[in-house]
Scaffold this motif. Structure first.
Motif, PDB file in Angstrom:
ATOM      1  N   ARG A  61      37.410   2.842 -45.144  1.00 18.71           N
ATOM      2  CA  ARG A  61      38.373   1.746 -45.275  1.00 18.71           C
ATOM      3  C   ARG A  61      37.597   0.509 -45.725  1.00 18.71           C
ATOM      4  O   ARG A  61      36.635   0.099 -45.086  1.00 18.71           O
ATOM      5  N   GLU A  80      45.838   9.381 -51.637  1.00 20.03           N
ATOM      6  CA  GLU A  80      45.150   8.213 -51.097  1.00 20.03           C
ATOM      7  C   GLU A  80      46.094   7.037 -50.857  1.00 20.03           C
ATOM      8  O   GLU A  80      45.897   6.258 -49.911  1.00 20.03           O
ATOM      9  N   LYS A  81      47.117   6.884 -51.679  1.00 22.75           N
ATOM     10  CA  LYS A  81      48.082   5.789 -51.481  1.00 22.75           C
ATOM     11  C   LYS A  81      48.832   5.973 -50.159  1.00 22.75           C
ATOM     12  O   LYS A  81      49.090   4.995 -49.441  1.00 22.75           O
ATOM     13  N   GLU A  84      46.448   5.022 -47.379  1.00 24.63           N
ATOM     14  CA  GLU A  84      46.326   3.563 -47.307  1.00 24.63           C
ATOM     15  C   GLU A  84      47.513   2.937 -46.589  1.00 24.63           C
ATOM     16  O   GLU A  84      47.351   2.001 -45.788  1.00 24.63           O
ATOM     17  N   GLY A  89      45.320  -0.552 -45.384  1.00 25.40           N
ATOM     18  CA  GLY A  89      44.363  -1.131 -46.323  1.00 25.40           C
ATOM     19  C   GLY A  89      43.802  -0.118 -47.289  1.00 25.40           C
ATOM     20  O   GLY A  89      43.994   1.089 -47.138  1.00 25.40           O
ATOM     21  N   LYS A  90      43.105  -0.640 -48.273  1.00 20.41           N
ATOM     22  CA  LYS A  90      42.507   0.200 -49.310  1.00 20.41           C
ATOM     23  C   LYS A  90      41.414   1.081 -48.717  1.00 20.41           C
ATOM     24  O   LYS A  90      40.688   0.670 -47.809  1.00 20.41           O
ATOM     25  N   ILE A  91      41.322   2.289 -49.271  1.00 24.46           N
ATOM     26  CA  ILE A  91      40.260   3.210 -48.877  1.00 24.46           C
ATOM     27  C   ILE A  91      39.475   3.613 -50.110  1.00 24.46           C
ATOM     28  O   ILE A  91      39.960   3.501 -51.237  1.00 24.46           O
TER      29      ILE A  91
END
Length: 177
Positions: A61, A80-81, A84, A89-91
């Protein structure tokens, strides 16, 4: 497992055995003759469907450098979205050094339990298709069986949708319009 047998196992497997016993899980790891670094290798070695392999994928993360563990069926790809959205949060991809330092396991042997630092964990709902799945036990040769709902009990993680839609098998017969 007796004390002598346990001492002959790799350190990561020993940690997994101790955690499984602490949590009251009835099935101990099995050591395979060959490494099962991929879901397909594990399925072949166990004589099971690749979907019955509970593969552990570690992401990083970006906001706080936390390890994010996604446990999913061996025949699915992580979206992945979706991950997240669940972890806030973004990974990004985790390299071998990050995986080893955060989990205590090498890639190909990451267990869903007994991590060096507890990760943020998600369990994919597609695992519930099976009565029994096999997860890595802290070493590329080690695996253990469990019911998919045991993953939630053992990890405390939510069961959510974190995979891409399955792709139709190109070798399967197709309907003609």
């Amino acid at each position: 497992m007796c004390g002598a047998e346990l001492k002959n196992l790799p350190e990561g497997v020993q940690r997994v055995v101790a955690e499984l016993q602490r949590l009251g899980h009835p099935h101990l790891p099995k050591m395979l003759d060959d490494a099962a670094r991929t879901a397909q290798q594990a399925a072949d070695a166990l004589g099971i469907l690749v979907g019955q392999v509970a593969k552990s994928i570690i992401f990083r993360r970006k906001s706080d450098d936390a390890a994010v563990l996604v446990v999913t069926s061996g025949d699915r790809r992580v979206d992945e979205k979706k991950v997240e959205a669940h972890v806030g949060g973004k990974i990004g991809r985790a390299d071998a050094e990050f995986v080893k330092s955060r989990t205590g396991f090498s890639i190909g042997g990451v267990s869903p339990v007994a991590h060096a630092t507890p990760p943020v964990t998600l369990i994919d709902q597609d695992l519930l298709r099976f009565d029994v799945v096999w997860a890595a036990a802290g070493h590329p040769h080690g695996v253990f069986p469990l019911h998919p709902t045991d993953l939630q009990r053992l990890t405390g993680a939510p069961v959510v949708d974190v995979v891409q839609a399955p792709v139709a098998d190109a070798s399967a017969p197709q309907a003609v319009a």
